[in-house]
Motif scaffolding. Structure first.
Motif, PDB file in Angstrom:
ATOM      1  N   GLN A  45       0.830  -1.194   0.000  1.00  0.00           N
ATOM      2  CA  GLN A  45       0.000   0.000   0.000  1.00  0.00           C
ATOM      3  C   GLN A  45       0.867   1.247   0.000  1.00  0.00           C
ATOM      4  OE1 GLN A  45      -2.664  -0.557   3.426  1.00  0.00           O
ATOM      5  NE2 GLN A  45      -4.317  -0.447   1.941  1.00  0.00           N
ATOM      6  N   ARG A  46       0.368   2.258  -0.698  1.00  0.00           N
ATOM      7  CA  ARG A  46       1.020   3.568  -0.714  1.00  0.00           C
ATOM      8  C   ARG A  46       0.133   4.537   0.060  1.00  0.00           C
ATOM      9  NH1 ARG A  46       5.034   4.436  -4.200  1.00  0.00           N
ATOM     10  NH2 ARG A  46       4.520   6.591  -4.687  1.00  0.00           N
ATOM     11  N   HIS A  47       0.672   5.059   1.146  1.00  0.00           N
ATOM     12  CA  HIS A  47      -0.034   6.027   1.980  1.00  0.00           C
ATOM     13  C   HIS A  47       0.557   7.396   1.655  1.00  0.00           C
ATOM     14  CE1 HIS A  47      -1.696   2.634   4.151  1.00  0.00           C
ATOM     15  NE2 HIS A  47      -0.464   2.151   4.255  1.00  0.00           N
ATOM     16  N   ILE A  48      -0.247   8.282   1.069  1.00  0.00           N
ATOM     17  CA  ILE A  48       0.261   9.535   0.500  1.00  0.00           C
ATOM     18  C   ILE A  48      -0.213  10.725   1.330  1.00  0.00           C
ATOM     19  CG2 ILE A  48       0.356  10.968  -1.566  1.00  0.00           C
ATOM     20  CD1 ILE A  48      -0.314   8.403  -3.181  1.00  0.00           C
ATOM     21  N   PHE A  49       0.757  11.581   1.705  1.00  0.00           N
ATOM     22  CA  PHE A  49       0.489  12.761   2.529  1.00  0.00           C
ATOM     23  C   PHE A  49       1.082  13.981   1.823  1.00  0.00           C
ATOM     24  CE2 PHE A  49       0.636   9.000   5.108  1.00  0.00           C
ATOM     25  CZ  PHE A  49      -0.536   9.098   5.845  1.00  0.00           C
ATOM     26  N   VAL A  50       0.220  14.922   1.438  1.00  0.00           N
ATOM     27  CA  VAL A  50       0.617  16.059   0.607  1.00  0.00           C
ATOM     28  C   VAL A  50       0.530  17.365   1.382  1.00  0.00           C
ATOM     29  CG1 VAL A  50       0.156  17.329  -1.529  1.00  0.00           C
ATOM     30  CG2 VAL A  50      -0.256  14.843  -1.431  1.00  0.00           C
ATOM     31  N   ASP A  51       1.640  18.092   1.434  1.00  0.00           N
ATOM     32  CA  ASP A  51       1.688  19.454   1.959  1.00  0.00           C
ATOM     33  C   ASP A  51       1.436  20.371   0.759  1.00  0.00           C
ATOM     34  OD1 ASP A  51       2.371  21.984   2.891  1.00  0.00           O
ATOM     35  OD2 ASP A  51       4.226  21.331   3.854  1.00  0.00           O
ATOM     36  N   ASN A  52       0.170  20.676   0.516  1.00  0.00           N
ATOM     37  CA  ASN A  52      -0.236  21.405  -0.678  1.00  0.00           C
ATOM     38  C   ASN A  52       0.506  22.728  -0.842  1.00  0.00           C
ATOM     39  OD1 ASN A  52      -2.397  21.580  -2.920  1.00  0.00           O
ATOM     40  ND2 ASN A  52      -2.518  23.552  -1.885  1.00  0.00           N
ATOM     41  N   SER A  53       0.599  23.510   0.208  1.00  0.00           N
ATOM     42  CA  SER A  53       1.236  24.827   0.107  1.00  0.00           C
ATOM     43  C   SER A  53       2.698  24.707  -0.298  1.00  0.00           C
ATOM     44  CB  SER A  53       1.131  25.575   1.439  1.00  0.00           C
ATOM     45  OG  SER A  53      -0.214  25.736   1.792  1.00  0.00           O
TER      46      SER A  53
ATOM     47  N   VAL B  57      -2.651  15.155 -12.619  1.00  0.00           N
ATOM     48  CA  VAL B  57      -1.373  14.605 -13.083  1.00  0.00           C
ATOM     49  C   VAL B  57      -0.487  14.260 -11.890  1.00  0.00           C
ATOM     50  CG1 VAL B  57       0.741  15.099 -14.380  1.00  0.00           C
ATOM     51  CG2 VAL B  57      -1.476  15.783 -15.315  1.00  0.00           C
ATOM     52  N   LEU B  58      -0.390  15.165 -10.924  1.00  0.00           N
ATOM     53  CA  LEU B  58       0.425  14.892  -9.742  1.00  0.00           C
ATOM     54  C   LEU B  58      -0.102  13.668  -8.992  1.00  0.00           C
ATOM     55  CD1 LEU B  58       2.695  15.541  -7.772  1.00  0.00           C
ATOM     56  CD2 LEU B  58       1.159  17.186  -6.656  1.00  0.00           C
ATOM     57  N   ALA B  59      -1.408  13.594  -8.793  1.00  0.00           N
ATOM     58  CA  ALA B  59      -1.992  12.457  -8.077  1.00  0.00           C
ATOM     59  C   ALA B  59      -1.695  11.149  -8.802  1.00  0.00           C
ATOM     60  CB  ALA B  59      -3.495  12.652  -7.911  1.00  0.00           C
ATOM     61  N   SER B  60      -1.749  11.161 -10.109  1.00  0.00           N
ATOM     62  CA  SER B  60      -1.444   9.962 -10.891  1.00  0.00           C
ATOM     63  C   SER B  60       0.007   9.538 -10.702  1.00  0.00           C
ATOM     64  CB  SER B  60      -1.732  10.228 -12.366  1.00  0.00           C
ATOM     65  OG  SER B  60      -1.363   9.125 -13.151  1.00  0.00           O
TER      66      SER B  60
ATOM     67  N   ASP C  69      -3.961   5.332   2.628  1.00  0.00           N
ATOM     68  CA  ASP C  69      -4.428   6.648   3.043  1.00  0.00           C
ATOM     69  C   ASP C  69      -4.017   7.682   1.992  1.00  0.00           C
ATOM     70  OD1 ASP C  69      -5.247   5.408   5.362  1.00  0.00           O
ATOM     71  OD2 ASP C  69      -3.507   6.040   6.524  1.00  0.00           O
ATOM     72  N   ARG C  70      -4.897   8.652   1.767  1.00  0.00           N
ATOM     73  CA  ARG C  70      -4.637   9.757   0.841  1.00  0.00           C
ATOM     74  C   ARG C  70      -5.068  11.025   1.571  1.00  0.00           C
ATOM     75  NH1 ARG C  70      -2.728   6.034  -1.590  1.00  0.00           N
ATOM     76  NH2 ARG C  70      -3.081   5.320  -3.687  1.00  0.00           N
ATOM     77  N   VAL C  71      -4.104  11.857   1.946  1.00  0.00           N
ATOM     78  CA  VAL C  71      -4.403  13.046   2.742  1.00  0.00           C
ATOM     79  C   VAL C  71      -3.656  14.239   2.164  1.00  0.00           C
ATOM     80  CG1 VAL C  71      -4.333  14.081   5.047  1.00  0.00           C
ATOM     81  CG2 VAL C  71      -4.635  11.600   4.813  1.00  0.00           C
ATOM     82  N   VAL C  72      -4.341  15.357   2.045  1.00  0.00           N
ATOM     83  CA  VAL C  72      -3.723  16.609   1.620  1.00  0.00           C
ATOM     84  C   VAL C  72      -4.158  17.697   2.588  1.00  0.00           C
ATOM     85  CG1 VAL C  72      -5.587  17.198   0.014  1.00  0.00           C
ATOM     86  CG2 VAL C  72      -3.330  18.213  -0.318  1.00  0.00           C
ATOM     87  N   SER C  73      -3.233  18.599   2.868  1.00  0.00           N
ATOM     88  CA  SER C  73      -3.545  19.698   3.776  1.00  0.00           C
ATOM     89  C   SER C  73      -2.917  20.974   3.250  1.00  0.00           C
ATOM     90  CB  SER C  73      -3.012  19.386   5.184  1.00  0.00           C
ATOM     91  OG  SER C  73      -3.453  20.355   6.106  1.00  0.00           O
ATOM     92  N   GLY C  74      -3.585  22.073   3.530  1.00  0.00           N
ATOM     93  CA  GLY C  74      -3.089  23.383   3.123  1.00  0.00           C
ATOM     94  C   GLY C  74      -3.926  24.450   3.784  1.00  0.00           C
TER      95      GLY C  74
ATOM     96  N   ALA D  55     -10.583  19.491  -6.454  1.00  0.00           N
ATOM     97  CA  ALA D  55      -9.757  18.679  -7.358  1.00  0.00           C
ATOM     98  C   ALA D  55      -9.083  17.551  -6.592  1.00  0.00           C
ATOM     99  CB  ALA D  55      -8.727  19.558  -8.060  1.00  0.00           C
ATOM    100  N   TRP D  56      -8.574  17.838  -5.395  1.00  0.00           N
ATOM    101  CA  TRP D  56      -7.960  16.788  -4.576  1.00  0.00           C
ATOM    102  C   TRP D  56      -9.009  15.756  -4.157  1.00  0.00           C
ATOM    103  CZ3 TRP D  56      -3.182  15.521  -4.583  1.00  0.00           C
ATOM    104  CH2 TRP D  56      -2.168  16.480  -4.704  1.00  0.00           C
ATOM    105  N   ARG D  57     -10.188  16.209  -3.773  1.00  0.00           N
ATOM    106  CA  ARG D  57     -11.250  15.274  -3.378  1.00  0.00           C
ATOM    107  C   ARG D  57     -11.619  14.347  -4.538  1.00  0.00           C
ATOM    108  NH1 ARG D  57     -13.191  20.076  -0.626  1.00  0.00           N
ATOM    109  NH2 ARG D  57     -12.884  19.767   1.611  1.00  0.00           N
ATOM    110  N   ARG D  58     -11.676  14.898  -5.752  1.00  0.00           N
ATOM    111  CA  ARG D  58     -11.990  14.057  -6.920  1.00  0.00           C
ATOM    112  C   ARG D  58     -10.920  12.989  -7.144  1.00  0.00           C
ATOM    113  NH1 ARG D  58     -13.681  18.995  -9.024  1.00  0.00           N
ATOM    114  NH2 ARG D  58     -11.742  19.267 -10.157  1.00  0.00           N
ATOM    115  N   GLN D  59      -9.717  13.206  -6.643  1.00  0.00           N
ATOM    116  CA  GLN D  59      -8.642  12.219  -6.768  1.00  0.00           C
ATOM    117  C   GLN D  59      -8.646  11.232  -5.597  1.00  0.00           C
ATOM    118  OE1 GLN D  59      -6.877  12.011  -9.591  1.00  0.00           O
ATOM    119  NE2 GLN D  59      -8.169  13.716 -10.237  1.00  0.00           N
TER     120      GLN D  59
END
Length: 192
Positions: free
Chosen positions: A1-9, A33-36, A47-52, A64-68
């Motif tokens: 599994q790939r658990h992805i955590f994105v610091d959007n800012s 594109v980035l999510a892919s 897990d897929r989490v983004v924060s900003g 856009a993040w929610r759609r991914q």
């Protein structure tokens, strides 16, 4: 599994620093594109989490993040300092929760940390500490960042775990991941 955590800012602001060191405020990041790229063909999503933080009128970014398939946490900026409040702390907590929830089954698990931020966070939790906890518990680690914003602390952590961790520089995907948005101004990175 790939658990992805994105610091959007961190990712969006750092994308505006061009390879020649200038800063172009018209540069935007293509979230699909980035999510892919971050998924890297994983058949088992984790897990897929983004924060900003929420500047006015940018809710399209969060949708856009929610759609991914990402869980989105949006904080506010302090009106006086313009600094984000609790955004990094939320991601640190989500990474720690992932480690605790999946800790017994880490053989094929990877924490994908999408930020270059390695600051000390005024003595509170940090991305480096959360990443170290993941490595100590057997997770693999990928740090995805723009070269211009990748901290020495994250580079050092990855260097001490060469079999378990790696850095993926987003610069190699710049032509695919970024595009020009509204027309602002171009300044040098040191004055922005």
């Amino acid at each position: 599994q790939r658990h992805i955590f994105v610091d959007n800012s961190n990712i969006f602001i750092s994308a505006q620093v061009l390879p020649d060191g200038t800063k172009d405020h018209t540069v935007r990041v293509s979230i699909p594109v980035l999510a892919s790229l971050l998924n890297s063909g994983s058949s088992q999503p984790g897990d897929r989490v983004v924060s900003g933080s929420k500047p006015p009128s940018t809710s399209v970014i969060w949708e856009a993040w929610r759609r991914q398939g990402y869980n989105v946490k949006v904080g506010c900026r302090d009106p006086e300092t313009r600094r984000e409040s609790n955004v990094d702390d939320f991601l640190h907590a989500q990474i720690q929760e992932c480690i605790l929830s999946h800790g017994a089954n880490t053989q094929n698990s990877t924490i994908v940390l999408v930020t270059g931020d390695g600051n000390a966070n005024e003595g509170y939790s940090t991305f480096v500490r959360a990443a170290r906890h993941a490595l100590d518990r057997g997770f693999r680690l990928e740090v995805w960042s723009w070269r211009s914003s990748l901290s020495g602390a994250l580079r050092g952590l990855v260097a001490t775990h060469p079999e378990q961790a790696r850095i993926v520089l987003l610069d190699q995907f710049r032509d695919r991941v970024t595009f020009n948005g509204t027309n602002w101004r171009t300044t040098t990175a040191t004055t922005a």
